[in-house]
Design an enzyme around this catalytic site. Sequence first.
Site, short mmCIF file in Angstrom:
data_model
loop_
_atom_site.label_atom_id
_atom_site.label_comp_id
_atom_site.label_asym_id
_atom_site.label_seq_id
_atom_site.Cartn_x
_atom_site.Cartn_y
_atom_site.Cartn_z
N CYS A 133 1.46 4.69 12.21
CA CYS A 133 1.34 3.59 13.16
C CYS A 133 1.38 4.07 14.61
O CYS A 133 0.96 3.36 15.51
CB CYS A 133 2.45 2.57 12.94
SG CYS A 133 2.40 1.83 11.30
N HIS A 145 0.81 -1.23 0.00
CA HIS A 145 0.00 0.00 0.00
C HIS A 145 0.84 1.27 0.00
O HIS A 145 0.28 2.37 0.01
CB HIS A 145 -0.98 0.00 1.18
CG HIS A 145 -0.36 0.23 2.52
ND1 HIS A 145 -0.41 1.44 3.16
CD2 HIS A 145 0.32 -0.58 3.34
CE1 HIS A 145 0.21 1.37 4.32
NE2 HIS A 145 0.66 0.14 4.46
#
Length: 401
Positions: free
Chosen positions: A351, A225
């Site tokens: 993240c 991605h």
Amino acid sequence: MIGAKLRQGKKRSLLPRGDTMMERPLYLDCAATTPADPRVAEVVARLLVEEFGNAGSRTHEYGLMAHREVGRARDRVAGTLDAAPDEVIFTSGATESNNIAILGLAAPGVARSKRHIVSTAIEHKAVLEPLAHLAENGFDVTLVKPDRAGHVDADALLAAIRPDTLLISVMHGNNETGALQPITAIADGLPEDGPYFHVDAAQTYGKETPALRHKRIELISVSGHKVFGPKGVGALLVRRRRGNRIPIQPLMWGGGQERGLRPGTQPVALIAGLGLAAELAEKERTRRMEICQRMRKQAIAELSPLAPTIHGDPQRGVLPHILSIALPGIDSEAIMVALKHVVAVSNGSACTSASYQPSHVLEAMELSEDEVAGTVRLSWSHLTGEVPWNTIVSILADLRL
């Protein structure tokens, strides 16, 4: 039918500015994720709906077709890295690839009395946390610090190698600052039979790919991605050394898929999407990079009235699609809130953005508290389109009043 619908959809913007309900901000967070290329999305949709066979079921045409798609994708990824197809292991993404590369060498390292690992203080948490786990279990980990621009010195890293060093793990391009790390110089300086060399290439695969073809870089983590492919798929390249396989052990058991390193039913559609995305990225790499470089140059020029501090040294290499800037006196949270209806930006890794903790990357660079607090990351792609810099600068200037 699926393909026809997707082909019709190509008339719409890949990065839509609005819909029927409200005006949407321009997406400037491509370091976190990229949109899937429509050509990739078409392949993924077809394999989910029309060619849905299990690649492990080779007793009928459905399974054989799926098996061929996986093989084709493996060839495509391997071709971009000048590797053999059987050196490509498909995973769920760069995080899993990093974990397999690092934790999978633990048992062989113990068996050979090699319990030392060299890495850097600016790695992604998908590297730092597996390293911390090993440190808690008897390994010695050396983390080399970067300079204030975010670059690690190759000589300093090579000097940290010891006779018991098992692995060196260095990201290619930093996901927060865009600073490129000297992986070629490190690879050139490694002894032929020395430590294994792992590179987290999540941000650079499909962009700075030529450097990843160095034969002394034996382990490479790839994320789908980040290269205009689907989420949920990635790859780990495991090169042979002198014809011998690196003795990585699996982290999971339950099947023989992916040479036993990553068991489980292969997500054929996602794998095929990654394969096509990889091939397209290599074919179009020069054009895409030129567009991103022009956008970076324009961004720096447009933002210059704000006198920002720009992280990353162009003389040592920075990714053209990432611009990390500090605006002292303005908190990054205030910047993101003020810009949220105009552009979508971030203040670091996707993240860890929910933790609201200072960036470990910026802290390792030993920046001032003001610089750390005022840093935001803008990241684009060849698909982004026109950026409303005048509006952005005006909003940011007002924040300083």
